[in-house]
Scaffold this active site. Structure first.
Site, short mmCIF file in Angstrom:
data_model
loop_
_atom_site.label_atom_id
_atom_site.label_comp_id
_atom_site.label_asym_id
_atom_site.label_seq_id
_atom_site.Cartn_x
_atom_site.Cartn_y
_atom_site.Cartn_z
N HIS A 86 -5.50 3.27 12.69
CA HIS A 86 -6.41 2.22 13.16
C HIS A 86 -6.76 2.34 14.63
CE1 HIS A 86 -5.74 0.60 9.20
NE2 HIS A 86 -6.84 -0.11 9.42
N TYR A 134 -13.57 -8.81 13.92
CA TYR A 134 -12.54 -8.41 12.97
C TYR A 134 -11.32 -7.86 13.72
CZ TYR A 134 -10.71 -5.94 8.78
OH TYR A 134 -9.95 -5.48 7.74
#
Length: 113
Positions: free
Chosen positions: A22, A41
């Site tokens: 990520h 997000y």
């Protein structure tokens, strides 16, 4: 804009790799999220593997459906599925548990004396 919070469970032995992946989310995945209505997000990972996600979207179901129709999301979900427990064969973006909001302090709320 509506806010959504969800949780998933990352396999404890895969947490470091999950976090690393990520830090380098594919540019085309980031673009697809933006184009399909995912806003603001964020993902948060607790040290026991509990993953909490926060996203704003006009309609989460519509944003999820739009993402499900992209080729990049199919690739990403296939790669990410192995990091999670409890999905029962569902991709991570369909297997998360939505949480109920019980409190929110808006930015523009004025203090009362």
């Amino acid at each position: 804009m509506p806010r959504y919070c969800f949780c998933l469970q990352v396999r404890p032995e895969r947490m470091a790799e999950y976090a690393e992946r990520h830090r380098a989310v594919w540019p085309e995945m980031r673009q697809a999220l933006r184009e399909t209505g995912w806003r603001n997000y964020s993902l948060f990972l607790r040290d026991d593997g509990l993953l909490i996600g926060y996203v704003e979207a006009d309609d989460l179901a519509a944003a999820q459906a739009a993402m499900a129709g992209t080729e990049v999301n199919a690739r990403w979900q296939a790669e990410m599925a192995e990091f999670f427990t409890g999905l029962d064969g569902r991709p991570p973006d369909e297997g998360f548990l939505l949480l109920t909001e019980v409190f929110h302090l808006p930015d523009n709320e004025r203090e009362s004396a």
